[in-house]
Design an enzyme around this catalytic site. Structure first.
Site, short mmCIF file in Angstrom:
data_model
loop_
_atom_site.label_atom_id
_atom_site.label_comp_id
_atom_site.label_asym_id
_atom_site.label_seq_id
_atom_site.Cartn_x
_atom_site.Cartn_y
_atom_site.Cartn_z
N TYR A 149 0.82 -1.22 0.00
CA TYR A 149 0.00 0.00 0.00
C TYR A 149 0.85 1.27 0.00
CZ TYR A 149 -4.01 -2.99 0.94
OH TYR A 149 -4.98 -3.95 0.84
N LYS A 196 3.44 -15.45 2.32
CA LYS A 196 3.45 -16.27 1.10
C LYS A 196 4.92 -16.56 0.81
CE LYS A 196 1.45 -18.19 -2.44
NZ LYS A 196 0.62 -19.42 -2.32
N ASP A 228 -2.85 -18.32 1.52
CA ASP A 228 -3.96 -19.04 0.88
C ASP A 228 -4.52 -20.10 1.82
OD1 ASP A 228 -1.49 -20.27 0.58
OD2 ASP A 228 -1.81 -20.93 -1.48
N ASP A 252 -5.51 -6.84 5.32
CA ASP A 252 -6.71 -6.18 4.80
C ASP A 252 -7.73 -7.23 4.38
OD1 ASP A 252 -8.43 -4.22 3.88
OD2 ASP A 252 -7.36 -3.89 1.99
N ASP A 256 -11.35 -8.77 6.57
CA ASP A 256 -12.72 -8.74 6.03
C ASP A 256 -13.32 -10.14 6.09
OD1 ASP A 256 -12.61 -6.02 5.43
OD2 ASP A 256 -13.51 -6.29 3.45
C1 IPM Z 1 -9.49 -0.99 5.59
C2 IPM Z 1 -9.94 -0.43 4.27
C3 IPM Z 1 -8.86 0.49 3.76
C4 IPM Z 1 -7.59 -0.33 3.60
C5 IPM Z 1 -9.17 1.19 2.43
C6 IPM Z 1 -10.46 1.97 2.52
C7 IPM Z 1 -8.03 2.04 1.96
O1 IPM Z 1 -10.23 -1.45 3.39
O2 IPM Z 1 -9.25 -0.21 6.53
O3 IPM Z 1 -9.37 -2.20 5.69
O4 IPM Z 1 -7.43 -1.03 2.63
O5 IPM Z 1 -6.75 -0.28 4.48
MG MG Z 2 -10.18 -3.36 4.25
#
Ligand code: IPM
Ligand code: MG
Length: 382
Positions: A149, A196, A228, A252, A256
């Site tokens: 990032y 990885k 993975d 990230d 999720d």
């Molecule tokens: C998170 C979000 C952010 C990230 C985005 C909105 C830039 O997905 O905080 O997980 O990828 O860090």
């Molecule tokens: Mg995120």
């Protein structure tokens, strides 16, 4: 004690969930004799509209002066067509790196009250749980200010090829690993490094650093998983995990995935911490940025239906990590617990087929009010 909090309510449902969170903080402050002073700042979509840039310099500078930052959410469809460097997400990245908050703690646990919202069968959950219970409680520690990032990126001159780079230094890996070990030490003493390393050189460095750093934590079990495999293990056997430490990109994605297992992303807080030795650290505690992980949810903004609990629980993390106020943090967490016990729900965590009379659906404001009442009640009984 007095604490200054940089407040970025932000876009979408951000302001709606931050409002009850600060009311609750104030109630806790009143009881324990702390004064929270808020410095309201603009970033993200709001800042783009008023200044043309997602993270005005004044916002970052003002945030650095504060003891911690509490953020609602940034972004929305109206800003999605802007070029990359002008999008609201840039503000998030800029705040993270500007404040030096490299360790992103994302807890994901299954609350007993919300058990039915977990998409996994009880038998699947129980099979991986050390005591055979149909639940899990894990913490993802995501590296937040390095890796893909923040690496060099670009396009070829004809624009038909593009690249992003994953670079990690020994020091960057070491400090986030140590944050993971510190977390594991007060949890179940298990740490899993996710990478990885069968393909990526940067991942091989992660393993090299982990092999050295782990020696300082002999009572914590260290293991390694490829990302993975980890993605698969999370949904087939989440009970095996305690603390997962991983890179910015992998964290990230995995966080999720893990959030879905808890039933609602509307419940999950997060803390992003710097080092206690950083010049921005205040009063002996690391600089911290606290935010619900749910994002701005523009589709439900302004409807008073968003779940404020993730924002409220983020303030508990702030009290714990940036102010060292453990008892106060627990007050908030137990109030949320009690409210859920009594059957109060926002719509995202309500059961579709609950027994009539067991659950009551509230809006954002009323849910905040319920937690506030619980806190005030707790205090009066204390
Ligand atoms: C998170 C979000 C952010 C990230 C985005 C909105 C830039 O997905 O905080 O997980 O990828 O860090
Ligand atoms: Mg995120």
């Amino acid at each position: 004690m007095n604490y200054s909090i940089a407040l970025v309510p932000g876009d979408g449902i951000g302001p709606e969930v931050i409002a009850p969170a600060t009311e609750i903080l104030d109630a806790v402050g009143d009881t324990y004799d702390h004064v929270f002073h808020y410095v309201e700042l603009e970033a993200g979509g709001k800042a783009i509209d008023s200044t043309g840039e997602p993270l005005p310099q004044e916002t970052l500078e003002a945030a650095k002066q504060c003891d911690a930052l509490l953020l609602g959410a940034l972004g929305g469809p109206q800003w999605e067509t802007l070029p990359g460097h002008l999008r609201p997400e840039r503000a998030l990245l800029g705040l993270r790196s500007g404040l030096g908050v490299f360790a992103n703690l994302r807890p994901a646990a299954l609350l007993p009250q919300l058990k039915d919202a977990c998409p996994l069968k009880d038998a699947v959950l129980a099979a991986s749980h050390p005591e055979g219970k149909p639940t899990f409680d894990l913490l993802i520690v995501r590296e937040l200010t390095g890796g893909l990032y923040f690496g060099t990126r670009g396009r070829s001159t004809d624009g038909k090829a593009a690249f992003d780079t994953e670079t990690y230094s020994w020091a960057e890996i070491e400090r986030v690993l140590r944050a993971g070990y510190a977390a594991a030490a007060v949890r179940r003493k298990k740490l899993c490094v996710v990478d990885k390393a069968n393909v990526l050189e940067s991942s091989r460095l992660w393993r090299e650093v982990a092999a050295v750093v782990s020696k300082d934590y002999p009572d914590i079990e260290t293991r390694y998983l490829y990302v993975d495999n980890c993605a698969m293990q999370l949904i087939r056997a989440p009970g095996q995990f305690d603390v997962i430490v991983t890179s910015n990109l992998f964290g990230d994605i995995l966080s999720d995935e893990a959030s879905v297992l808890t039933g609602s992303i509307g419940m999950l807080p997060s803390a992003s911490l710097g080092s206690p030795d950083d010049p921005l650290a205040k009063k002996g505690h690391p600089m911290g940025m606290y935010e619900p992980i749910h994002g701005s949810a523009p589709d439900i903004a302004g409807k008073d239906i968003a779940n404020p609990l993730a924002a409220i629980l983020s303030t508990a993390m702030m009290l714990r990590y940036s102010f060292g106020l453990e008892q106060e943090a627990r007050r908030i967490e137990s109030a949320v617990n009690a409210v859920l016990d009594s059957g109060l729900r926002t719509q995202d965590i309500a059961r579709r087929n609950s027994t009539p009379g067991t659950e009551k659906i509230l809006g954002t404001k009323d849910m905040g009010e319920a937690v506030l009442k619980q806190i005030i009640g707790d205090m009066n009984n204390a």
